[in-house]
Design a protein around this motif. Structure first.
Motif, PDB file in Angstrom:
ATOM      1  N   ALA A  53       0.818  -1.213   0.000  1.00 29.57           N
ATOM      2  CA  ALA A  53       0.000   0.000   0.000  1.00 29.57           C
ATOM      3  C   ALA A  53       0.850   1.261   0.000  1.00 29.57           C
ATOM      4  O   ALA A  53       0.359   2.333  -0.335  1.00 29.57           O
ATOM      5  CB  ALA A  53      -0.940  -0.001   1.205  1.00 29.57           C
ATOM      6  N   ASN A  54       2.118   1.147   0.376  1.00 23.83           N
ATOM      7  CA  ASN A  54       2.974   2.332   0.445  1.00 23.83           C
ATOM      8  C   ASN A  54       3.842   2.510  -0.803  1.00 23.83           C
ATOM      9  O   ASN A  54       4.733   3.334  -0.820  1.00 23.83           O
ATOM     10  CB  ASN A  54       3.858   2.288   1.698  1.00 23.83           C
ATOM     11  N   VAL A  55       3.557   1.743  -1.848  1.00 24.33           N
ATOM     12  CA  VAL A  55       4.260   1.879  -3.125  1.00 24.33           C
ATOM     13  C   VAL A  55       3.207   2.091  -4.210  1.00 24.33           C
ATOM     14  O   VAL A  55       2.222   1.363  -4.282  1.00 24.33           O
ATOM     15  CB  VAL A  55       5.095   0.622  -3.449  1.00 24.33           C
ATOM     16  N   GLY A  56       3.412   3.083  -5.050  1.00 21.16           N
ATOM     17  CA  GLY A  56       2.450   3.393  -6.101  1.00 21.16           C
ATOM     18  C   GLY A  56       2.201   2.222  -7.038  1.00 21.16           C
ATOM     19  O   GLY A  56       3.118   1.514  -7.422  1.00 21.16           O
ATOM     20  N   GLN A  57       0.938   2.036  -7.377  1.00 19.59           N
ATOM     21  CA  GLN A  57       0.519   0.988  -8.308  1.00 19.59           C
ATOM     22  C   GLN A  57      -0.022   1.668  -9.562  1.00 19.59           C
ATOM     23  O   GLN A  57      -0.548   2.776  -9.495  1.00 19.59           O
ATOM     24  CB  GLN A  57      -0.609   0.139  -7.698  1.00 19.59           C
ATOM     25  N   LYS A  58       0.066   1.011 -10.677  1.00 17.88           N
ATOM     26  CA  LYS A  58      -0.411   1.595 -11.927  1.00 17.88           C
ATOM     27  C   LYS A  58      -1.911   1.318 -12.087  1.00 17.88           C
ATOM     28  O   LYS A  58      -2.331   0.165 -12.191  1.00 17.88           O
ATOM     29  CB  LYS A  58       0.353   1.031 -13.121  1.00 17.88           C
ATOM     30  N   PHE A  59      -2.672   2.378 -12.087  1.00 20.93           N
ATOM     31  CA  PHE A  59      -4.101   2.321 -12.390  1.00 20.93           C
ATOM     32  C   PHE A  59      -4.346   3.330 -13.497  1.00 20.93           C
ATOM     33  O   PHE A  59      -4.200   4.531 -13.287  1.00 20.93           O
ATOM     34  CB  PHE A  59      -4.958   2.680 -11.161  1.00 20.93           C
ATOM     35  N   ASP A  60      -4.693   2.852 -14.675  1.00 25.44           N
ATOM     36  CA  ASP A  60      -4.949   3.778 -15.776  1.00 25.44           C
ATOM     37  C   ASP A  60      -6.192   3.409 -16.575  1.00 25.44           C
ATOM     38  O   ASP A  60      -6.459   3.992 -17.623  1.00 25.44           O
ATOM     39  CB  ASP A  60      -3.729   3.890 -16.686  1.00 25.44           C
ATOM     40  N   LYS A  61      -6.972   2.458 -16.076  1.00 28.41           N
ATOM     41  CA  LYS A  61      -8.229   2.112 -16.731  1.00 28.41           C
ATOM     42  C   LYS A  61      -9.297   3.100 -16.279  1.00 28.41           C
ATOM     43  O   LYS A  61      -9.303   3.551 -15.133  1.00 28.41           O
ATOM     44  CB  LYS A  61      -8.634   0.675 -16.394  1.00 28.41           C
ATOM     45  N   ASP A  62     -10.208   3.402 -17.170  1.00 26.74           N
ATOM     46  CA  ASP A  62     -11.214   4.421 -16.890  1.00 26.74           C
ATOM     47  C   ASP A  62     -12.161   4.068 -15.745  1.00 26.74           C
ATOM     48  O   ASP A  62     -12.735   4.961 -15.132  1.00 26.74           O
ATOM     49  CB  ASP A  62     -12.031   4.722 -18.148  1.00 26.74           C
ATOM     50  N   GLU A  63     -12.327   2.801 -15.453  1.00 24.12           N
ATOM     51  CA  GLU A  63     -13.255   2.429 -14.374  1.00 24.12           C
ATOM     52  C   GLU A  63     -12.616   2.516 -12.980  1.00 24.12           C
ATOM     53  O   GLU A  63     -13.264   2.240 -11.981  1.00 24.12           O
ATOM     54  CB  GLU A  63     -13.838   1.032 -14.591  1.00 24.12           C
ATOM     55  N   TYR A  64     -11.355   2.913 -12.918  1.00 23.66           N
ATOM     56  CA  TYR A  64     -10.645   3.076 -11.646  1.00 23.66           C
ATOM     57  C   TYR A  64     -10.134   4.504 -11.489  1.00 23.66           C
ATOM     58  O   TYR A  64      -9.962   5.230 -12.465  1.00 23.66           O
ATOM     59  CB  TYR A  64      -9.449   2.118 -11.567  1.00 23.66           C
ATOM     60  N   PHE A  65      -9.853   4.867 -10.249  1.00 21.75           N
ATOM     61  CA  PHE A  65      -9.172   6.128  -9.984  1.00 21.75           C
ATOM     62  C   PHE A  65      -7.745   5.975 -10.474  1.00 21.75           C
ATOM     63  O   PHE A  65      -7.079   4.997 -10.152  1.00 21.75           O
ATOM     64  CB  PHE A  65      -9.188   6.458  -8.483  1.00 21.75           C
ATOM     65  N   TRP A  66      -7.291   6.942 -11.227  1.00 18.92           N
ATOM     66  CA  TRP A  66      -5.933   6.885 -11.768  1.00 18.92           C
ATOM     67  C   TRP A  66      -4.924   7.259 -10.700  1.00 18.92           C
ATOM     68  O   TRP A  66      -5.166   8.091  -9.835  1.00 18.92           O
ATOM     69  CB  TRP A  66      -5.781   7.845 -12.931  1.00 18.92           C
ATOM     70  N   SER A  67      -3.771   6.641 -10.805  1.00 15.08           N
ATOM     71  CA  SER A  67      -2.648   6.933  -9.918  1.00 15.08           C
ATOM     72  C   SER A  67      -1.917   8.166 -10.405  1.00 15.08           C
ATOM     73  O   SER A  67      -2.090   8.622 -11.531  1.00 15.08           O
ATOM     74  CB  SER A  67      -1.644   5.776  -9.924  1.00 15.08           C
TER      75      SER A  67
END
Length: 187
Positions: A53-67
């Motif tokens: 949880a303390n390391v950034g994860q890649k979220f770039d799909k439109d149905e998720y909040f982007w990182s």
């Protein structure tokens, strides 16, 4: 000259080498052992997978909040920024591209409403958090795609806000991984 300048400098160098590579290192290691998970970070298990949880994860799909963007493509082994200043033409081109992409995927958002943290990478390139505003400007897109009432998405955002350390150090933030896991629980 030797006894006045060079000898004290050698002593100070040796003292610092012993202190910072020995005593200080053991002190910090000891303090880390009292932290949750012995200082190894917060691990979250979701759908049979483990995430830090303390390391950034890649979220770039439109149905998720982007990182927040990452200069190292979210590779924790190679953490680091781009080392490009705000006046660097290549850096400005990257940021402009991120702004255009964000606006394409969030047509209801005005350019002036886009917070800087959603289009600029952090110093280490692995920031797991976004600002509250960065989450709020994505709420309409997520509600539309997931066919969820926007009030539920906004309520989830409010529940996910983490206060500054001791109420005064830092700003309010939202952990993107935790927010997206909670978002999956809404449906």
């Amino acid at each position: 000259m030797f006894k006045q300048n060079i000898l004290p400098a050698i002593r100070l160098t040796l003292f610092c080498a012993v202190f910072f590579s020995g005593f200080y290192t053991l002190l910090i290691f000891g303090i880390a052992q009292t932290a949750p998970n012995n200082g190894k970070g917060e691990i979250i298990e979701h759908n049979g997978k483990k995430y830090y949880a303390n390391v950034g994860q890649k979220f770039d799909k439109d149905e998720y909040f982007w990182s927040r963007p990452s200069a190292v493509d979210y590779n924790a082994a190679g953490a680091g920024g781009s080392n490009k200043g705000p006046s660097n033409p290549d850096y400005l081109k990257d940021v402009e591209g991120r702004i255009e992409n964000f606006m394409k995927h969030n047509p209801s958002v005005q350019k002036s409403e886009i917070p800087s943290d959603i289009v600029t990478a952090s110093g280490a390139g692995l920031d797991p958090n976004i600002s509250v505003q960065a989450a709020k400007v994505q709420a309409q897109r997520i509600a539309s795609i997931r066919k969820i009432d926007i009030s539920k998405v906004n309520s989830l955002i409010e529940k996910s806000v983490e206060s500054p350390f001791l109420g005064m150090f830092g700003t309010e933030k939202i952990n993107v991984l935790k927010l997206n896991i909670a978002l999956n629980g809404l449906e």
